[in-house]
Design a protein around this motif. Structure first.
Motif, PDB file in Angstrom:
ATOM      1  N   SER A 113      -5.003  -1.262  23.254  1.00  0.00           N
ATOM      2  CA  SER A 113      -5.691  -0.722  22.202  1.00  0.00           C
ATOM      3  C   SER A 113      -5.474  -1.705  21.125  1.00  0.00           C
ATOM      4  CB  SER A 113      -5.047   0.716  21.789  1.00  0.00           C
ATOM      5  OG  SER A 113      -5.717   1.054  20.445  1.00  0.00           O
ATOM      6  N   ASN A 114      -6.322  -2.942  20.980  1.00  0.00           N
ATOM      7  CA  ASN A 114      -6.132  -3.737  20.087  1.00  0.00           C
ATOM      8  C   ASN A 114      -6.224  -3.508  18.630  1.00  0.00           C
ATOM      9  OD1 ASN A 114      -5.366  -5.313  22.321  1.00  0.00           O
ATOM     10  ND2 ASN A 114      -7.476  -6.278  22.416  1.00  0.00           N
ATOM     11  N   SER A 115      -5.519  -3.993  17.724  1.00  0.00           N
ATOM     12  CA  SER A 115      -5.656  -3.943  16.198  1.00  0.00           C
ATOM     13  C   SER A 115      -5.556  -5.135  15.404  1.00  0.00           C
ATOM     14  CB  SER A 115      -4.586  -2.828  15.621  1.00  0.00           C
ATOM     15  OG  SER A 115      -4.626  -2.639  14.581  1.00  0.00           O
ATOM     16  N   PRO A 116      -6.574  -5.474  14.689  1.00  0.00           N
ATOM     17  CA  PRO A 116      -6.353  -6.501  13.963  1.00  0.00           C
ATOM     18  C   PRO A 116      -5.665  -6.395  12.583  1.00  0.00           C
ATOM     19  CG  PRO A 116      -8.505  -5.465  13.365  1.00  0.00           C
ATOM     20  CD  PRO A 116      -7.728  -4.512  14.317  1.00  0.00           C
ATOM     21  N   TYR A 117      -4.828  -5.555  12.524  1.00  0.00           N
ATOM     22  CA  TYR A 117      -3.972  -5.356  11.286  1.00  0.00           C
ATOM     23  C   TYR A 117      -2.584  -5.541  11.485  1.00  0.00           C
ATOM     24  CZ  TYR A 117      -8.399  -3.194   9.406  1.00  0.00           C
ATOM     25  OH  TYR A 117      -9.685  -2.879   9.068  1.00  0.00           O
ATOM     26  N   LEU A 118      -1.910  -5.425  10.551  1.00  0.00           N
ATOM     27  CA  LEU A 118      -0.320  -5.460  10.532  1.00  0.00           C
ATOM     28  C   LEU A 118       0.091  -4.242   9.273  1.00  0.00           C
ATOM     29  CD1 LEU A 118       0.749  -9.217  10.811  1.00  0.00           C
ATOM     30  CD2 LEU A 118       0.817  -7.437  12.694  1.00  0.00           C
ATOM     31  N   HIS A 119       1.080  -3.680   9.687  1.00  0.00           N
ATOM     32  CA  HIS A 119       1.589  -2.829   8.651  1.00  0.00           C
ATOM     33  C   HIS A 119       2.647  -3.791   7.627  1.00  0.00           C
ATOM     34  CE1 HIS A 119       0.361   0.753  11.001  1.00  0.00           C
ATOM     35  NE2 HIS A 119       1.168   0.160  11.846  1.00  0.00           N
ATOM     36  N   VAL A 120       2.513  -3.358   6.669  1.00  0.00           N
ATOM     37  CA  VAL A 120       3.207  -4.111   5.311  1.00  0.00           C
ATOM     38  C   VAL A 120       4.044  -3.384   4.567  1.00  0.00           C
ATOM     39  CG1 VAL A 120       3.352  -6.098   3.709  1.00  0.00           C
ATOM     40  CG2 VAL A 120       1.831  -6.305   5.626  1.00  0.00           C
ATOM     41  N   TRP A 121       5.326  -3.551   4.120  1.00  0.00           N
ATOM     42  CA  TRP A 121       6.104  -2.794   3.015  1.00  0.00           C
ATOM     43  C   TRP A 121       6.888  -3.843   2.082  1.00  0.00           C
ATOM     44  CZ3 TRP A 121       6.030  -0.730   7.869  1.00  0.00           C
ATOM     45  CH2 TRP A 121       5.808   0.649   8.270  1.00  0.00           C
ATOM     46  N   ASP A 122       7.116  -3.353   0.931  1.00  0.00           N
ATOM     47  CA  ASP A 122       7.709  -4.405   0.064  1.00  0.00           C
ATOM     48  C   ASP A 122       9.030  -3.420  -0.079  1.00  0.00           C
ATOM     49  OD1 ASP A 122       5.739  -6.265  -0.528  1.00  0.00           O
ATOM     50  OD2 ASP A 122       4.803  -4.700  -1.666  1.00  0.00           O
ATOM     51  N   SER A 123      10.106  -4.281  -0.442  1.00  0.00           N
ATOM     52  CA  SER A 123      11.433  -3.652  -0.972  1.00  0.00           C
ATOM     53  C   SER A 123      12.263  -4.531  -1.734  1.00  0.00           C
ATOM     54  CB  SER A 123      12.187  -3.193   0.424  1.00  0.00           C
ATOM     55  OG  SER A 123      13.364  -2.119   0.018  1.00  0.00           O
ATOM     56  N   VAL A 124      13.057  -4.027  -2.679  1.00  0.00           N
ATOM     57  CA  VAL A 124      14.096  -4.716  -3.370  1.00  0.00           C
ATOM     58  C   VAL A 124      15.477  -5.062  -2.367  1.00  0.00           C
ATOM     59  CG1 VAL A 124      15.515  -4.772  -5.465  1.00  0.00           C
ATOM     60  CG2 VAL A 124      12.955  -3.978  -5.877  1.00  0.00           C
ATOM     61  N   ASP A 125      15.985  -4.044  -1.873  1.00  0.00           N
ATOM     62  CA  ASP A 125      16.904  -3.826  -1.236  1.00  0.00           C
ATOM     63  C   ASP A 125      16.843  -2.946   0.110  1.00  0.00           C
ATOM     64  OD1 ASP A 125      17.222  -1.319  -2.233  1.00  0.00           O
ATOM     65  OD2 ASP A 125      18.951  -1.763  -3.461  1.00  0.00           O
ATOM     66  N   LEU A 126      15.797  -2.725   0.472  1.00  0.00           N
ATOM     67  CA  LEU A 126      15.580  -1.770   1.777  1.00  0.00           C
ATOM     68  C   LEU A 126      16.121  -0.618   1.588  1.00  0.00           C
ATOM     69  CD1 LEU A 126      16.486  -4.537   4.482  1.00  0.00           C
ATOM     70  CD2 LEU A 126      14.352  -4.003   3.619  1.00  0.00           C
ATOM     71  N   THR A 127      16.621   0.209   0.580  1.00  0.00           N
ATOM     72  CA  THR A 127      17.017   1.381   0.189  1.00  0.00           C
ATOM     73  C   THR A 127      15.782   2.328  -0.102  1.00  0.00           C
ATOM     74  OG1 THR A 127      17.374   1.076  -2.187  1.00  0.00           O
ATOM     75  CG2 THR A 127      19.090   0.831  -0.593  1.00  0.00           C
ATOM     76  N   ASN A 128      14.673   1.579  -0.454  1.00  0.00           N
ATOM     77  CA  ASN A 128      13.463   2.360  -0.729  1.00  0.00           C
ATOM     78  C   ASN A 128      12.121   1.236  -0.143  1.00  0.00           C
ATOM     79  OD1 ASN A 128      13.711   4.874  -1.991  1.00  0.00           O
ATOM     80  ND2 ASN A 128      15.014   3.692  -3.328  1.00  0.00           N
ATOM     81  N   LEU A 129      11.307   1.772   0.623  1.00  0.00           N
ATOM     82  CA  LEU A 129      10.218   0.886   1.001  1.00  0.00           C
ATOM     83  C   LEU A 129       8.842   1.228   0.159  1.00  0.00           C
ATOM     84  CD1 LEU A 129      11.020  -0.979   3.420  1.00  0.00           C
ATOM     85  CD2 LEU A 129      12.179   1.015   3.570  1.00  0.00           C
ATOM     86  N   THR A 130       8.415   0.402  -0.452  1.00  0.00           N
ATOM     87  CA  THR A 130       7.247   0.602  -1.386  1.00  0.00           C
ATOM     88  C   THR A 130       5.951  -0.160  -1.054  1.00  0.00           C
ATOM     89  OG1 THR A 130       7.971  -1.124  -3.008  1.00  0.00           O
ATOM     90  CG2 THR A 130       8.617   1.291  -3.216  1.00  0.00           C
ATOM     91  N   GLY A 131       4.880   0.237  -1.572  1.00  0.00           N
ATOM     92  CA  GLY A 131       3.591  -0.583  -1.513  1.00  0.00           C
ATOM     93  C   GLY A 131       2.951  -0.643  -0.236  1.00  0.00           C
ATOM     94  N   TYR A 132       3.213   0.295   0.869  1.00  0.00           N
ATOM     95  CA  TYR A 132       2.643   0.412   1.892  1.00  0.00           C
ATOM     96  C   TYR A 132       1.353   0.207   2.012  1.00  0.00           C
ATOM     97  CZ  TYR A 132       1.198   1.849   6.474  1.00  0.00           C
ATOM     98  OH  TYR A 132       0.725   2.186   7.885  1.00  0.00           O
ATOM     99  N   ARG A 133       0.782  -0.903   3.014  1.00  0.00           N
ATOM    100  CA  ARG A 133      -0.444  -1.158   3.147  1.00  0.00           C
ATOM    101  C   ARG A 133      -0.518  -1.590   4.554  1.00  0.00           C
ATOM    102  NH1 ARG A 133       2.578  -4.073   0.107  1.00  0.00           N
ATOM    103  NH2 ARG A 133       2.685  -6.669   0.345  1.00  0.00           N
ATOM    104  N   LEU A 134      -1.786  -1.575   5.065  1.00  0.00           N
ATOM    105  CA  LEU A 134      -2.513  -2.071   6.362  1.00  0.00           C
ATOM    106  C   LEU A 134      -3.224  -3.343   5.938  1.00  0.00           C
ATOM    107  CD1 LEU A 134      -1.963  -1.065   9.222  1.00  0.00           C
ATOM    108  CD2 LEU A 134      -4.110  -0.118   9.116  1.00  0.00           C
TER     109      LEU A 134
END
Length: 458
Positions: A113-134
């Motif tokens: 099942s091929n996907s051309p996408y990658l999951h991405v998050w941003d984080s200041v210190d990894l205590t919260n993950l924000t800005g989730y996008r594909l």
């Protein structure tokens, strides 16, 4: 399939040299931070997939060898777009000192099942993950697996390299939101998988799996540009099969190379060390020296500060359970099976058979007792010297048989041994993989003392 992972650290000298050329200016947080610990990102699987979880897991470590899973080894975040699952997560420190997490868009083992996408998050210190996008990286139907990130100082952009159709492709980005068109990064004429890339001084190093012989190799380039890498090491392999090379620049300036097992039925990780990545010579690490997170697969590691380490532990918490690793067989862990206490090679299912609550001793609170996590109210106790898992009947005999005093390890004082409460000269040990208590002391044979020595880990 696995993620390439890298520890992006620059020396102050390298940062100053880059700034002098005008190629890039590194913020103070990235060039001057002191890293005292490590964080690891991963997903989980086990032999019969009882531990299969395709969310983002995190663990921390003081030494980069023995790891503490966070959030009870549950995911801290799970993708909600694409295939709603991830593999091969990489945690990467950007030039501003914050993090980006990037991962394969794939839930489970449906590799067709091929996907051309990658999951991405941003984080200041990894205590919260924000800005989730594909984020889409390819226009083709080829898979987009095992991303690794490095800073290309010549371009002034981040390079995202990934496995696609048995070669490596690359896209460039400044913000991990919009990316350049994909182009071939490494195509040596044979199939390759799982790149991991680090920059050290003026050299870019890439380790990868050669699909033709199943071994890990290192390549390097003076520019980091596509099609500029030359292989410089011999093939590396441990165990029955290996993939997912993971390069870590240690906080004391050394290097480690990790490799993931080919499948979850084998040991999950193997490791090497080196004082000089450029020399291409790697020494095998003894499995006594490292303990990856429970059921971890295809992860990434990077250095973190003391404040980040403490923030992660405070935010997500350490496990409420422990595992016991055997000194004489460091790939074996204490478990119960059909009511019998024994050691078995990890990984195995049911994986929870190896999880214990180390509680105050039932007969003496100065001692300890081992309560099963997956059979609450049942404890390891000796009966006719053999160790069994049994329900607590609250009798004085049961409480005494289930109580041990934790002491310095008979074979290694940095580890632990467990002396019986009601048989004070007897210690918990394995014999032919079965647990029992036997009379042991510091004068016992080295083999017997090893059999009675355990590392309490998580």
């Amino acid at each position: 399939m696995s993620l390439s992972r890298r520890d992006f650290t620059k020396s102050a000298l390298a940062a100053a040299a880059l700034a002098a050329t005008g190629a890039v200016t590194l913020p103070r947080a990235a060039s001057a931070a002191t890293y005292t610990a490590y964080v690891m990102a991963y997903f989980t699987e086990s032999p019969s997939m009882q531990a299969a979880d395709y969310g983002l897991h995190l663990a921390v470590s003081r030494d980069g060898l023995n790891w503490t899973p966070l959030n009870q080894n549950n995911p801290v975040v799970t993708p909600t777009a694409g295939q709603q699952g991830l593999r091969d997560p990489q945690v990467f420190r950007k030039n501003d000192g914050t993090f980006v997490v990037i991962a394969t868009d794939l839930k489970g083992t449906n590799f067709g099942s091929n996907s051309p996408y990658l999951h991405v998050w941003d984080s200041v210190d990894l205590t919260n993950l924000t800005g989730y996008r594909l984020v889409r990286f390819q226009t083709t139907n080829d898979h987009t697996w095992a991303p690794t990130v490095f800073w290309d100082a010549t371009r002034g952009q981040y390079a995202v390299v990934y496995s696609a159709a048995d070669i490596f492709r690359v896209n460039y980005t400044s913000d991990f939101r919009s990316v350049s068109a994909a182009q071939t990064f490494f195509s040596p004429g044979f199939g390759v998988l799982d790149a991991d890339i680090v920059v050290d001084g003026g050299t870019t190093y890439m380790y990868y799996k050669n699909l033709s012989d199943g071994r890990l190799y290192g390549a390097r380039s003076s520019t980091g540009a596509p099609s500029s890498f030359t292989t410089y090491t011999g093939g590396l392999r441990q165990g029955g099969g290996i993939e997912a090379p993971l390069l870590l620049r240690t906080n004391d300036g050394g290097w480690r190379l990790w490799g993931d097992s080919y499948s979850p039925v084998n040991n999950d990780y193997y490791a090497w060390s080196s004082g000089d990545i450029g020399g291409g010579s790697w020494a095998v690490l003894n499995q006594r020296d490292y303990t990856p997170p429970l059921n971890a697969k295809h992860g990434s590691m990077t250095g973190i500060t003391e404040a980040e380490y403490n923030a992660l532990l405070n935010r997500w918490g350490a496990p409420s359970w422990v595992r016991l690793k055997c000194s004489s067989h460091p790939d074996h862990f204490v478990r119960h099976l059909n009511g019998v206490g024994r050691i078995d090679p990890y990984p195995f299912d049911p994986f929870r058979d190896q999880l214990w609550r180390l509680v105050p001793g039932l007969a003496d609170s100065a001692g300890v007792s081992f309560e099963s996590v997956n059979v609450p109210g049942s404890y390891l106790r000796h009966y006719n010297y053999a160790i069994r898992l049994a329900a607590n009947d609250n009798s004085s005999t049961f409480r005494a048989d289930a109580t041990f005093y934790r002491t310095a390890g008979l074979a290694d004082p940095a580890w632990s041994s467990f002396r019986s409460y009601n048989y004070p000269t007897y210690h918990l040990r394995h014999r032919d993989y079965l647990l029992r208590i036997d009379p042991l002391s510091s004068s016992s044979s080295q083999a017997d003392r090893n059999d009675a020595t355990f590392r309490v880990t998580s």
